[in-house]
Design an enzyme around this catalytic site. Sequence first.
Site, mmCIF file in Angstrom:
data_model
loop_
_atom_site.group_PDB
_atom_site.id
_atom_site.type_symbol
_atom_site.label_atom_id
_atom_site.label_comp_id
_atom_site.label_asym_id
_atom_site.label_seq_id
_atom_site.Cartn_x
_atom_site.Cartn_y
_atom_site.Cartn_z
ATOM 1 N N GLU A 178 0.819 -1.221 0.000
ATOM 2 C CA GLU A 178 0.000 0.000 0.000
ATOM 3 C C GLU A 178 0.851 1.269 0.000
ATOM 4 O O GLU A 178 0.623 2.192 0.797
ATOM 5 C CB GLU A 178 -0.958 -0.014 1.195
ATOM 6 N N GLU A 184 -5.541 -8.610 -0.155
ATOM 7 C CA GLU A 184 -6.234 -8.229 1.075
ATOM 8 C C GLU A 184 -7.704 -8.059 0.730
ATOM 9 O O GLU A 184 -8.060 -7.185 -0.063
ATOM 10 C CB GLU A 184 -5.691 -6.927 1.688
#
Length: 502
Positions: A174, A293
């Site tokens: 991320e 995720e």
Amino acid sequence: MSHQAKMIVDKDFVISRIDDRIYGSFIEHLGRAVYGGIYEPGHPAADERGFRKDVLSLIQTLRVPIIRYPGGNFVSGYDWKDGIGPKDQRPSRLELAWRTVEPNQFGLNEFVEWSRTAGTNVMWAINLGTHGVDEARNIVEYANHVSGSYWSDLRISHGYRQPHAIKTWCLGNEMDGPWQIGAKTAVEYGRVAAESAKVMKWVDPSIELVACGSSGKGMATYPEWEATVLDHTYEHVEFLSLHSYYGNHDNDTATFLGRSLEMEDFIRSVVATCDYMKAKKRSNKKMQLSFDEWNVWFHSNDADKKIEPWQIAPPQLEDVYTMEDALVVGCLLIALLKNSDRVRMACLAQLVNVIAPIMTENGGQAWAQTIFYPYMHASVYGRGQALVPLVQSPKYDTKDITDIPYLESIAVYDEQAMEVTIFAVNRDLTNSLPLEVDLRSFGACDILEHIVLQNDNLKATNTASEPNRVTPKMTGNATADGSKINATLGKASWNVIRVRLH
């Protein structure tokens, strides 16, 4: 349209041969995922290495093929060297991502050893927040090189003569998020990811790499981030990552059950961006996706704000899942399977205690949450070929999403076992749904079993005191007549219809 649903599946209309890694999961050094989760020395169920055998048993039941580790946001400030060597010489560190103290009593070697015990493989995420190219090559050398170099010989000195042979690696986590330690622009990340990928593959050409996509489709830079990152990394990586979590903040169950349509739209838009870059690069490579995720996550948000910082393994992100959440997870799993031609890997985030299908008590028991069951069913019975589902279903609208089919379903064909498994969710909150499945190309068949997960209380949960409140039952009524399957799907239910072929 009448309130019934039909589905046709044909063995020649194949979405993909499912990559087993689509049923992967995730363990981060966050909350009690590691300490008190998979690792708790002194627990009555722990082995001599501190691995909780009760947790291992549940994980083995899930048949998890691959686990992403050690983060997550944690990895962007993590020095992997802190977690190797003699435990009494390992430092404790302030962990800034989740504001805890990391004692480093469990690290790379322990996780590889634990993964082998659990019967799963490792997807290792490297730190591209505070670390970079040099550390990227060093950790691959430590983990995967045979011997005769500094880092490989150091591994051997730590008691691991054979290389760990970790084949799947994530290039950071991320990196577009301002919450990330060492957050980067798309160009900054694209450059360091490309250069890290180069040296990692020079050390071990057999590895596969995952580049960071956007941390969510709500980011202002999405999907420009994907395009820019791939402009730098396209020929160096095999996968681009997607992350998405879903919640029911407004207590609007009908909308919540439709969120899997948004997941599919997200996947399609990332695929389009990847294929644009394929054309731009004049490349023959088809970029695959790692949805590494995904889950329901919202229950623990308020509780997490009250946790005092700088503890070791506090109870963070401990969502207690409901029957309603299990239905959503079932729909999300079907969405992944419907797009399994491009989503080759996925990770339910996470595996133990932290937004997880498995919960534990420190020093106490372990149990399965509601979402454990659709995940288990898909992983165990969803191996083989995903077949194109031609579905006719009544639909409904909500304020956020329109044209939500009451039936969410897909079929998986296991040629070796001579079985077809139908996964089906009835989103209708008040009515059962008659379903006819036409397996016309398969010939005559029999019903092996029709598993149902259902509870009249959609807010019902499994807890330490009531661990079996929401569990699957063999109460389905599916029947076979030649190549046609008929069943009634109960209101708000998850169904697994296993069909034996003649």
